[in-house]
Motif scaffolding. Structure first.
Motif, short mmCIF file in Angstrom:
data_model
loop_
_atom_site.label_atom_id
_atom_site.label_comp_id
_atom_site.label_asym_id
_atom_site.label_seq_id
_atom_site.Cartn_x
_atom_site.Cartn_y
_atom_site.Cartn_z
N ILE A 95 -2.98 -13.34 34.42
CA ILE A 95 -1.92 -12.41 34.79
C ILE A 95 -2.47 -10.99 34.88
O ILE A 95 -2.15 -10.24 35.81
N ALA A 96 -3.32 -10.60 33.94
CA ALA A 96 -3.92 -9.27 33.97
C ALA A 96 -4.77 -9.08 35.23
O ALA A 96 -4.68 -8.04 35.89
N LEU A 134 -10.95 -20.29 37.74
CA LEU A 134 -11.95 -20.94 36.89
C LEU A 134 -12.47 -20.06 35.75
O LEU A 134 -12.65 -20.54 34.63
N PHE A 135 -12.76 -18.81 36.03
CA PHE A 135 -13.36 -17.90 35.04
C PHE A 135 -12.57 -16.59 34.98
O PHE A 135 -13.06 -15.54 35.39
N PRO A 136 -11.37 -16.61 34.44
CA PRO A 136 -10.56 -15.38 34.50
C PRO A 136 -11.12 -14.22 33.68
O PRO A 136 -11.08 -13.08 34.13
N TYR A 137 -11.63 -14.49 32.49
CA TYR A 137 -12.18 -13.40 31.67
C TYR A 137 -13.41 -12.79 32.33
O TYR A 137 -13.53 -11.57 32.42
N ALA A 138 -14.34 -13.61 32.77
CA ALA A 138 -15.57 -13.10 33.38
C ALA A 138 -15.25 -12.32 34.66
O ALA A 138 -15.84 -11.26 34.91
N THR A 139 -14.33 -12.81 35.45
CA THR A 139 -13.96 -12.12 36.69
C THR A 139 -13.28 -10.79 36.37
O THR A 139 -13.57 -9.77 37.01
N LEU A 140 -12.38 -10.79 35.41
CA LEU A 140 -11.70 -9.55 35.03
C LEU A 140 -12.71 -8.53 34.50
O LEU A 140 -12.67 -7.35 34.88
N PHE A 141 -13.63 -8.95 33.65
CA PHE A 141 -14.63 -8.03 33.12
C PHE A 141 -15.56 -7.52 34.22
O PHE A 141 -15.97 -6.37 34.20
N TYR A 142 -15.90 -8.39 35.18
CA TYR A 142 -16.74 -7.97 36.30
C TYR A 142 -16.03 -6.89 37.12
O TYR A 142 -16.62 -5.88 37.48
N VAL A 143 -14.75 -7.12 37.40
CA VAL A 143 -13.98 -6.16 38.20
C VAL A 143 -13.88 -4.83 37.48
O VAL A 143 -14.02 -3.77 38.09
N CYS A 155 -4.37 0.47 27.44
CA CYS A 155 -4.16 -0.34 26.24
C CYS A 155 -3.26 -1.53 26.54
O CYS A 155 -3.47 -2.62 26.01
N LEU A 156 -2.27 -1.32 27.37
CA LEU A 156 -1.38 -2.42 27.76
C LEU A 156 -2.14 -3.47 28.55
O LEU A 156 -1.95 -4.68 28.33
N LEU A 157 -3.03 -3.05 29.42
CA LEU A 157 -3.86 -3.99 30.18
C LEU A 157 -4.79 -4.76 29.25
O LEU A 157 -4.95 -5.98 29.40
N ALA A 158 -5.37 -4.09 28.28
CA ALA A 158 -6.27 -4.77 27.33
C ALA A 158 -5.50 -5.78 26.49
O ALA A 158 -6.00 -6.89 26.24
N LEU A 159 -4.31 -5.44 26.06
CA LEU A 159 -3.49 -6.37 25.29
C LEU A 159 -3.10 -7.58 26.13
O LEU A 159 -3.17 -8.72 25.67
N LEU A 160 -2.69 -7.34 27.36
CA LEU A 160 -2.32 -8.43 28.26
C LEU A 160 -3.52 -9.30 28.60
O LEU A 160 -3.41 -10.53 28.66
N ALA A 161 -4.68 -8.69 28.78
CA ALA A 161 -5.89 -9.45 29.11
C ALA A 161 -6.30 -10.36 27.97
O ALA A 161 -6.86 -11.43 28.19
N GLY A 162 -6.03 -9.95 26.74
CA GLY A 162 -6.36 -10.79 25.60
C GLY A 162 -5.54 -12.07 25.54
O GLY A 162 -6.03 -13.11 25.12
N PHE A 163 -4.29 -12.01 25.95
CA PHE A 163 -3.41 -13.16 25.89
C PHE A 163 -3.32 -13.92 27.20
O PHE A 163 -3.18 -15.14 27.21
N ALA A 164 -3.35 -13.22 28.31
CA ALA A 164 -3.17 -13.85 29.62
C ALA A 164 -4.09 -13.19 30.65
O ALA A 164 -3.67 -12.34 31.42
N PRO A 165 -5.36 -13.59 30.67
CA PRO A 165 -6.30 -12.91 31.57
C PRO A 165 -5.98 -13.14 33.04
O PRO A 165 -6.25 -12.29 33.87
N THR A 205 -4.15 -2.28 42.16
CA THR A 205 -5.29 -1.38 42.33
C THR A 205 -6.21 -1.93 43.42
O THR A 205 -6.01 -3.04 43.91
N ASN A 206 -7.22 -1.17 43.75
CA ASN A 206 -8.21 -1.64 44.72
C ASN A 206 -9.51 -2.04 44.04
O ASN A 206 -10.55 -2.15 44.70
N LEU A 207 -9.49 -2.27 42.73
CA LEU A 207 -10.72 -2.59 42.01
C LEU A 207 -11.31 -3.93 42.42
O LEU A 207 -12.53 -4.07 42.52
N VAL A 208 -10.47 -4.91 42.67
CA VAL A 208 -10.98 -6.23 43.07
C VAL A 208 -11.59 -6.15 44.47
O VAL A 208 -12.66 -6.72 44.73
N ASP A 209 -10.94 -5.45 45.37
CA ASP A 209 -11.48 -5.29 46.73
C ASP A 209 -12.78 -4.50 46.71
O ASP A 209 -13.66 -4.73 47.54
N ARG A 210 -12.91 -3.59 45.78
CA ARG A 210 -14.13 -2.80 45.65
C ARG A 210 -15.29 -3.62 45.10
O ARG A 210 -16.44 -3.44 45.48
#
Length: 95
Positions: A15-16, A43-52, A3-13, A24-29
Motif C-alpha cells: 500500500i505504501a 514480489l518484493f515490496p520492501y526492496a522495491t520501496l527502499f529502492y524507490v 513518519c506516516l509513510l514509514a509507519l505504513l511501510a512497516g505494516f503494509a509495504p 509522487t514521481n519517485l517511481v517514474d524517476r
C-alpha cells in the motif's frame, strides 16, 4: 508525512509503494516503464520501496547506503515469505 509513510511501510509495504507511485514521481524517476515496478510491487515490496526511496538521479542511481537499504528490504521480503510458510505448515499440522 514522512513518519506516516514509514509507519505504513512497516505494516503494509504494498500500500505504501502504491501510494508513493500514485502521488509522487519517485517511481517514474527510479524505473523506466511500469513492468519492473509492478513486479516489485507483487514480489518484493520492501526492496522495491527502499529502492524507490533511496534512488538519487543526480548521482546516477544508488550509493553505498542505498544498496544497503535495498538489501535490507530484500531480507525483509524473504523473511515475510519464510514466516508465511512456517505459519502455513503449523496450521496444516494441527488439522
Amino acid at each position: 508525512m514522512g513518519c506516516l509513510l514509514a509507519l505504513l511501510a512497516g505494516f503494509a509495504p504494498r500500500i505504501a509503494l502504491a501510494l508513493v507511485w500514485i502521488f509522487t514521481n519517485l517511481v517514474d524517476r527510479a524505473f523506466n516503464g511500469f513492468v519492473i515496478p509492478l513486479l516489485g510491487l507483487l514480489l518484493f515490496p520492501y526492496a522495491t520501496l527502499f529502492y524507490v526511496l533511496a534512488f538519487n538521479p543526480i548521482l546516477g542511481g544508488l550509493s553505498g547506503w542505498g544498496w544497503i537499504f535495498v538489501v535490507l528490504g530484500f531480507i525483509f521480503d524473504v523473511g515475510h515469505w519464510v514466516g508465511g510458510g512456517v505459519t502455513g505448515r503449523r496450521r496444516y499440522a494441527r488439522a
